[in-house]
Scaffold this active site. Sequence first.
Site, mmCIF file in Angstrom:
data_model
loop_
_atom_site.group_PDB
_atom_site.id
_atom_site.type_symbol
_atom_site.label_atom_id
_atom_site.label_comp_id
_atom_site.label_asym_id
_atom_site.label_seq_id
_atom_site.Cartn_x
_atom_site.Cartn_y
_atom_site.Cartn_z
ATOM 1 N N TRP A 231 26.241 22.045 -50.854
ATOM 2 C CA TRP A 231 25.176 22.953 -51.273
ATOM 3 C C TRP A 231 25.118 24.228 -50.437
ATOM 4 C CZ3 TRP A 231 22.468 23.354 -46.825
ATOM 5 C CH2 TRP A 231 22.545 22.280 -45.948
ATOM 6 N N ASN A 232 25.850 24.270 -49.315
ATOM 7 C CA ASN A 232 25.566 25.376 -48.388
ATOM 8 C C ASN A 232 26.157 26.723 -48.811
ATOM 9 O OD1 ASN A 232 28.093 24.336 -47.712
ATOM 10 N ND2 ASN A 232 27.935 24.979 -45.593
ATOM 11 N N LYS B 20 32.408 19.888 -59.588
ATOM 12 C CA LYS B 20 31.172 19.109 -59.536
ATOM 13 C C LYS B 20 30.279 19.799 -58.509
ATOM 14 C CE LYS B 20 28.500 15.713 -57.805
ATOM 15 N NZ LYS B 20 27.420 16.429 -57.088
ATOM 16 N N GLY C 202 32.482 18.632 -47.833
ATOM 17 C CA GLY C 202 31.200 17.956 -47.619
ATOM 18 C C GLY C 202 31.210 17.201 -46.308
ATOM 19 N N GLU D 231 37.698 18.995 -46.672
ATOM 20 C CA GLU D 231 37.139 19.960 -45.710
ATOM 21 C C GLU D 231 35.819 19.359 -45.259
ATOM 22 O OE1 GLU D 231 38.559 22.467 -44.483
ATOM 23 O OE2 GLU D 231 40.055 23.127 -45.912
ATOM 24 N N LEU D 232 35.773 18.874 -44.023
ATOM 25 C CA LEU D 232 34.626 18.074 -43.600
ATOM 26 C C LEU D 232 33.808 18.794 -42.532
ATOM 27 C CD1 LEU D 232 36.516 14.651 -43.646
ATOM 28 C CD2 LEU D 232 35.233 15.741 -45.491
ATOM 29 N N CYS E 101 29.723 24.800 -41.816
ATOM 30 C CA CYS E 101 30.601 23.798 -41.215
ATOM 31 C C CYS E 101 31.169 24.281 -39.888
ATOM 32 C CB CYS E 101 31.715 23.471 -42.186
ATOM 33 S SG CYS E 101 32.572 24.927 -42.771
ATOM 34 N N GLU F 185 27.178 16.043 -35.950
ATOM 35 C CA GLU F 185 26.874 17.289 -36.660
ATOM 36 C C GLU F 185 25.405 17.288 -37.095
ATOM 37 O OE1 GLU F 185 28.486 17.937 -40.634
ATOM 38 O OE2 GLU F 185 29.124 19.934 -40.030
HETATM 39 P P1 NAD Z 1 27.752 15.672 -48.915
HETATM 40 O O1 NAD Z 1 28.929 14.923 -48.400
HETATM 41 O O2 NAD Z 1 26.436 15.001 -48.882
HETATM 42 O O3 NAD Z 1 27.988 16.105 -50.434
HETATM 43 C C1 NAD Z 1 29.081 16.908 -50.830
HETATM 44 C C2 NAD Z 1 29.376 16.657 -52.282
HETATM 45 O O4 NAD Z 1 29.872 15.329 -52.440
HETATM 46 C C3 NAD Z 1 28.159 16.767 -53.201
HETATM 47 O O5 NAD Z 1 28.536 17.410 -54.391
HETATM 48 C C4 NAD Z 1 27.810 15.311 -53.459
HETATM 49 O O6 NAD Z 1 27.121 15.102 -54.668
HETATM 50 C C5 NAD Z 1 29.188 14.690 -53.504
HETATM 51 N N1 NAD Z 1 29.239 13.244 -53.278
HETATM 52 C C6 NAD Z 1 28.377 12.464 -52.590
HETATM 53 N N2 NAD Z 1 28.775 11.166 -52.643
HETATM 54 C C7 NAD Z 1 29.926 11.144 -53.362
HETATM 55 C C8 NAD Z 1 30.840 10.110 -53.729
HETATM 56 N N3 NAD Z 1 30.641 8.838 -53.395
HETATM 57 N N4 NAD Z 1 31.920 10.453 -54.446
HETATM 58 C C9 NAD Z 1 32.158 11.747 -54.792
HETATM 59 N N5 NAD Z 1 31.321 12.753 -54.485
HETATM 60 C C10 NAD Z 1 30.230 12.462 -53.762
HETATM 61 O O7 NAD Z 1 27.732 17.048 -48.109
HETATM 62 P P2 NAD Z 1 26.606 18.192 -48.157
HETATM 63 O O8 NAD Z 1 25.408 17.677 -47.426
HETATM 64 O O9 NAD Z 1 26.430 18.692 -49.540
HETATM 65 O O10 NAD Z 1 27.294 19.366 -47.323
HETATM 66 C C11 NAD Z 1 27.198 19.460 -45.949
HETATM 67 C C12 NAD Z 1 28.457 18.976 -45.276
HETATM 68 O O11 NAD Z 1 29.572 19.734 -45.765
HETATM 69 C C13 NAD Z 1 28.464 19.175 -43.790
HETATM 70 O O12 NAD Z 1 28.988 18.040 -43.155
HETATM 71 C C14 NAD Z 1 29.396 20.368 -43.580
HETATM 72 O O13 NAD Z 1 30.005 20.442 -42.324
HETATM 73 C C15 NAD Z 1 30.376 20.160 -44.663
HETATM 74 N N6 NAD Z 1 31.028 21.440 -44.987
HETATM 75 C C16 NAD Z 1 32.343 21.585 -44.656
HETATM 76 C C17 NAD Z 1 32.991 22.795 -44.903
HETATM 77 C C18 NAD Z 1 34.444 22.973 -44.567
HETATM 78 O O14 NAD Z 1 35.076 23.871 -45.145
HETATM 79 N N7 NAD Z 1 35.042 22.176 -43.684
HETATM 80 C C19 NAD Z 1 32.288 23.846 -45.494
HETATM 81 C C20 NAD Z 1 30.939 23.651 -45.807
HETATM 82 C C21 NAD Z 1 30.333 22.427 -45.558
#
Ligand code: NAD
Length: 500
Positions: free
Chosen positions: A159-160, A183, A236, A258-259, A292, A393
């Site tokens: 979402w960010n 998605k 995510g 990308e975590l 991130c 984090e």
């Molecule tokens: P999240 O993991 O909660 O969700 C990310 C996406 O995954 C959402 O669309 C969610 O609906 C989906 N999702 C959740 N469970 C799932 C499953 N079982 N199977 C498939 N999809 C699923 O992350 P968030 O809270 O939306 O975002 C924040 C995180 O993202 C932070 O940890 C941040 O560091 C990371 N992030 C990383 C980068 C990067 O480029 N490395 C960039 C931005 C954000």
Amino acid sequence: MTTLSAQPTVETLKMLIGGRWVDAQDGRRADSINPFTGKVWATAPFAGVEDVDAAVRAARSAFEGPWGSMTGADRVKLLLRFADLLEAHAEELAVIESTDNGKLIREMGAQMKALPGYYRYFAGYADKIHGETIPTEKPNFFTYTTREPLGVVGAILPWNSPLLLLTWKLAPALAAGCTVVAKAADQTPASILKFGALFAEAGFPPGVFNVVTGDGPTTGAALVGNPGVDRICFTGSNATGIQVMKNAADNITRVTLELGGKSPNIVFADADLDAVTNGVLAGIFAATGQTCVAGSRLLVQSEIYDQLAGRLVERAKDIRLGDPLDPASEMGPVAFRAQLDKILEYVRIGQSEGAVLATGGQRPTAPELGNGLFVSPTIFTGVDNAMRIAQEEIFGPVLCMIPFETEEDAVQIANATPFGLGAGVWTLNVQRAHRMARALRAGTVWVNAYRTLSWAAPFGGFKGSGIGRELGLESLHEFTETKSVWIETSGASQDPFRMG
Ligand code: NAD
């Protein structure tokens, strides 16, 4: 030209599947809340397994149909046309993103202005994707490789920064000739759906780009588990990334992850402290720490530790919190309630671990901030790298200041987390700058700068911060398969019981 503008009343959004705007087949919907007003401002369909399957089938038939028969030169034209349309709609899209996730219009505006550049950069590669001729040790063969588009890509987004992080996947995937099912994050469905309207206008065949909305366990998991998807590109959290990788394994679906991060920003005593102060603020308080690459661990050489802490606390207290749509605001709310609760819980954890709360750590009470999900800019001093606030984090505006003595200490502390996404180094000593860049286990190292990115430079994580790279030529190759072709040229027949 299509108008995308955000409506003041609640918007009823639809998903984009096969070039059509559709509801979920069972009619389910979910709300999107504006984190500044605390009110529902849009609703989006909640896609089930059958909706996701319809999107994957639409992407597959575009891949095997009109899109797959286009040349690289055709894709160049479409991508360039799309970039022009994006440019024309950048301001509207920035308002929609700020309304959905509460990030500053300053930040989202700059991101949206940059987006067309990504499509133009990858358009430049779309007609230059080719293999090689390979001189092998076998004289009677002519051998060459081709690079073919991988197929259907599932892009799962946080979402960010929804459109930016989508673009990191979509622009190279389209340039390579793939089709995409995106998605959107549960909390931010609006901008990606609005953006989807531009595809038909640019002239892309239906089904090249599809969007499904819904939650992770249902919609996201359905995309990962669909055997028609050739690669999942996920951005995510680590917990979800692990789940995605395990589920993708069932179909040998490729994954790019990308975590998260816990990136060190490392300040040596010889650094320019004015530049450092701005770099540290940019690293942790810009985007309300919801990035991130947040420079959430500030490693400071002990002789300047107190001086820098004093400066940063003073500046942090002055940061102007406010309406994300007001260009004068410097920090907006966090994106949703659970995120706010998580940040405040980490403040409590930090205090119980013995770190000193030097400023912030609460919800501000100024009446003009209304129901907004604000947290004041927070700085902990006296942090030990083993504390949870230094290892986990937080994804919020919480800075952990950790002292160090020598360059070796700095490297040891910086590398001592499970993450390896970004790192900053502040020093005027050029030899030290190069030594540090080499020693840090991170996908990106900035020297005397922080949080600078380009479409041309690969981005991704070492260690627990991910697998694979986005951006740059390297990312384009993640969307192709290499095929080796052997042509027998002598006419001789082969011994059937011996490998040739
Ligand atoms: P999240 O993991 O909660 O969700 C990310 C996406 O995954 C959402 O669309 C969610 O609906 C989906 N999702 C959740 N469970 C799932 C499953 N079982 N199977 C498939 N999809 C699923 O992350 P968030 O809270 O939306 O975002 C924040 C995180 O993202 C932070 O940890 C941040 O560091 C990371 N992030 C990383 C980068 C990067 O480029 N490395 C960039 C931005 C954000």
